[in-house]
Design a protein around this motif. Structure first.
Motif, PDB file in Angstrom:
ATOM      1  N   GLU A  90      -0.681  10.750 -10.883  1.00 52.75           N
ATOM      2  CA  GLU A  90       0.686  10.654  -9.855  1.00 52.75           C
ATOM      3  C   GLU A  90      -0.912   9.117  -8.551  1.00 52.75           C
ATOM      4  OE1 GLU A  90       2.743  13.146  -7.103  1.00 52.75           O
ATOM      5  OE2 GLU A  90       1.569  14.666  -8.455  1.00 52.75           O
ATOM      6  N   HIS A  91       0.292   8.822  -8.026  1.00 50.91           N
ATOM      7  CA  HIS A  91      -0.093   8.022  -7.011  1.00 50.91           C
ATOM      8  C   HIS A  91       1.094   7.606  -5.598  1.00 50.91           C
ATOM      9  CE1 HIS A  91      -2.194   4.799  -4.279  1.00 50.91           C
ATOM     10  NE2 HIS A  91      -0.961   3.951  -4.304  1.00 50.91           N
ATOM     11  N   ASN A  92       0.720   8.640  -4.507  1.00 48.36           N
ATOM     12  CA  ASN A  92       1.515   8.356  -3.663  1.00 48.36           C
ATOM     13  C   ASN A  92       1.605   7.537  -2.432  1.00 48.36           C
ATOM     14  OD1 ASN A  92       3.729  10.338  -4.902  1.00 48.36           O
ATOM     15  ND2 ASN A  92       2.479  12.002  -3.788  1.00 48.36           N
ATOM     16  N   GLU A  93       2.429   6.774  -1.518  1.00 49.38           N
ATOM     17  CA  GLU A  93       1.856   5.345  -0.739  1.00 49.38           C
ATOM     18  C   GLU A  93       2.554   5.847   0.278  1.00 49.38           C
ATOM     19  OE1 GLU A  93      -0.100   1.226  -0.784  1.00 49.38           O
ATOM     20  OE2 GLU A  93       0.356   2.609  -1.809  1.00 49.38           O
ATOM     21  N   LYS A  94       2.074   5.629   1.944  1.00 47.45           N
ATOM     22  CA  LYS A  94       2.980   6.295   2.748  1.00 47.45           C
ATOM     23  C   LYS A  94       2.862   4.545   3.765  1.00 47.45           C
ATOM     24  CE  LYS A  94       5.738   8.723   6.599  1.00 47.45           C
ATOM     25  NZ  LYS A  94       5.813   9.282   7.269  1.00 47.45           N
ATOM     26  N   LYS A  98       4.416   0.999  13.617  1.00 44.05           N
ATOM     27  CA  LYS A  98       5.334   1.067  15.205  1.00 44.05           C
ATOM     28  C   LYS A  98       4.798  -0.344  15.833  1.00 44.05           C
ATOM     29  CE  LYS A  98       5.816   5.733  14.989  1.00 44.05           C
ATOM     30  NZ  LYS A  98       5.765   7.100  15.834  1.00 44.05           N
ATOM     31  N   LYS A  99       6.024  -0.854  16.383  1.00 43.57           N
ATOM     32  CA  LYS A  99       5.886  -2.048  17.064  1.00 43.57           C
ATOM     33  C   LYS A  99       6.897  -1.952  18.200  1.00 43.57           C
ATOM     34  CE  LYS A  99       3.644  -4.399  14.444  1.00 43.57           C
ATOM     35  NZ  LYS A  99       2.587  -5.341  14.981  1.00 43.57           N
ATOM     36  N   LYS A 100       6.870  -2.127  19.673  1.00 45.18           N
ATOM     37  CA  LYS A 100       7.870  -2.490  20.593  1.00 45.18           C
ATOM     38  C   LYS A 100       8.493  -2.142  19.582  1.00 45.18           C
ATOM     39  CE  LYS A 100       8.727  -4.572  25.053  1.00 45.18           C
ATOM     40  NZ  LYS A 100       8.258  -6.258  26.277  1.00 45.18           N
ATOM     41  N   ASP A 101       9.435  -3.496  19.323  1.00 50.78           N
ATOM     42  CA  ASP A 101      11.023  -2.890  19.685  1.00 50.78           C
ATOM     43  C   ASP A 101      11.721  -2.462  18.065  1.00 50.78           C
ATOM     44  OD1 ASP A 101      11.392  -4.666  21.495  1.00 50.78           O
ATOM     45  OD2 ASP A 101      11.659  -6.434  20.892  1.00 50.78           O
ATOM     46  N   TYR A 102      10.833  -2.206  16.916  1.00 48.36           N
ATOM     47  CA  TYR A 102      11.184  -1.542  15.822  1.00 48.36           C
ATOM     48  C   TYR A 102      10.249  -0.423  14.996  1.00 48.36           C
ATOM     49  CZ  TYR A 102       8.347  -4.646  13.247  1.00 48.36           C
ATOM     50  OH  TYR A 102       6.838  -5.233  12.869  1.00 48.36           O
ATOM     51  N   VAL A 103      10.183   0.638  14.120  1.00 48.83           N
ATOM     52  CA  VAL A 103       9.722   1.551  13.514  1.00 48.83           C
ATOM     53  C   VAL A 103       9.916   1.320  12.806  1.00 48.83           C
ATOM     54  CG1 VAL A 103       9.043   4.110  12.573  1.00 48.83           C
ATOM     55  CG2 VAL A 103       9.404   3.221  15.338  1.00 48.83           C
ATOM     56  N   TYR A 104       9.378   1.057  11.050  1.00 53.25           N
ATOM     57  CA  TYR A 104       9.571   0.504  10.425  1.00 53.25           C
ATOM     58  C   TYR A 104       8.628   1.861   9.256  1.00 53.25           C
ATOM     59  CZ  TYR A 104       7.361  -2.562   5.382  1.00 53.25           C
ATOM     60  OH  TYR A 104       8.085  -2.214   3.633  1.00 53.25           O
ATOM     61  N   ASN A 105       8.953   2.235   8.144  1.00 51.19           N
ATOM     62  CA  ASN A 105       8.763   3.034   7.163  1.00 51.19           C
ATOM     63  C   ASN A 105       8.875   2.397   5.994  1.00 51.19           C
ATOM     64  OD1 ASN A 105       7.278   5.152   9.329  1.00 51.19           O
ATOM     65  ND2 ASN A 105       9.743   5.903   9.729  1.00 51.19           N
ATOM     66  N   GLU A 106       7.780   3.041   4.631  1.00 55.89           N
ATOM     67  CA  GLU A 106       8.287   2.874   3.545  1.00 55.89           C
ATOM     68  C   GLU A 106       7.359   3.272   2.805  1.00 55.89           C
ATOM     69  OE1 GLU A 106       7.206  -0.701   0.496  1.00 55.89           O
ATOM     70  OE2 GLU A 106       8.237  -1.097   2.496  1.00 55.89           O
ATOM     71  N   ARG A 107       7.773   4.053   1.538  1.00 55.84           N
ATOM     72  CA  ARG A 107       6.818   5.599   0.729  1.00 55.84           C
ATOM     73  C   ARG A 107       7.204   4.464  -0.678  1.00 55.84           C
ATOM     74  NH1 ARG A 107       9.808   7.820   5.024  1.00 55.84           N
ATOM     75  NH2 ARG A 107      11.225   8.021   4.077  1.00 55.84           N
TER      76      ARG A 107
END
Length: 156
Positions: A90-94, A98-107
């Motif tokens: 298995e392979h998990n990636e996250k 984080k920028k000034k105006d937004y937060v980006y999360n992807e898994r």
């Protein structure tokens, strides 16, 4: 002589039947249309991919080569029995940004499992696996051939 109305009815019956069959076929195609499109999406193909495998008979054993790019060797499990080899990983990636105006999360997560039968009995205690550049090589030594006892049969 036959009346024109009766001939017209006989000719229209097959065409009505053909129309009904054609309508049914069109409805079935419309119902199944989303499925082929789903399988062509590249991100889904990558997640559902089964690793390619080559097996070679080396005389005293078999050598398996399995393509597992992007998966760390500590995330791969190899289990050998006398008649098969089971390989999973298995392979998990996250990704977090984080920028000034937004937060980006992807898994993302992907896994695979293969059970590969071998033509002859192998010795599970002597199986060796190694990883090199995304290729998992597994050496499967054959069991030592047992000497079969024979019995001379006299022809009568």
């Amino acid at each position: 002589m036959t009346k024109p109305g009766k001939i017209a009815k006989r000719e229209s019956l097959p065409s009505r039947f053909d129309d009904a069959i054609e309508d049914f076929r069109a409805e079935m195609e419309n119902m199944m249309r989303p499925w082929p499109l789903m399988w062509r999406l590249p991100h889904l193909e990558e997640e559902m991919r089964v690793p390619l495998c080559d097996m070679a008979d080396r005389g005293d054993g078999y050598e398996l080569q399995i393509e597992v790019p992007g998966i760390d060797k500590d995330k791969i499990n190899v289990h050998a029995t006398e008649d098969a080899v089971e390989i999973s990983g298995e392979h998990n990636e996250k990704v977090e940004e984080k920028k000034k105006d937004y937060v980006y999360n992807e898994r993302s997560s992907r896994s695979f499992y293969r059970k590969i039968p071998v033509p002859e009995e192998i010795d599970p205690a002597r199986v060796v696996a190694r990883m090199n550049n995304g290729i998992l090589s597994v050496d499967l030594p054959k069991k030592a051939p047992s000497k079969k006892k024979g019995n001379k049969v006299q022809v009568q």
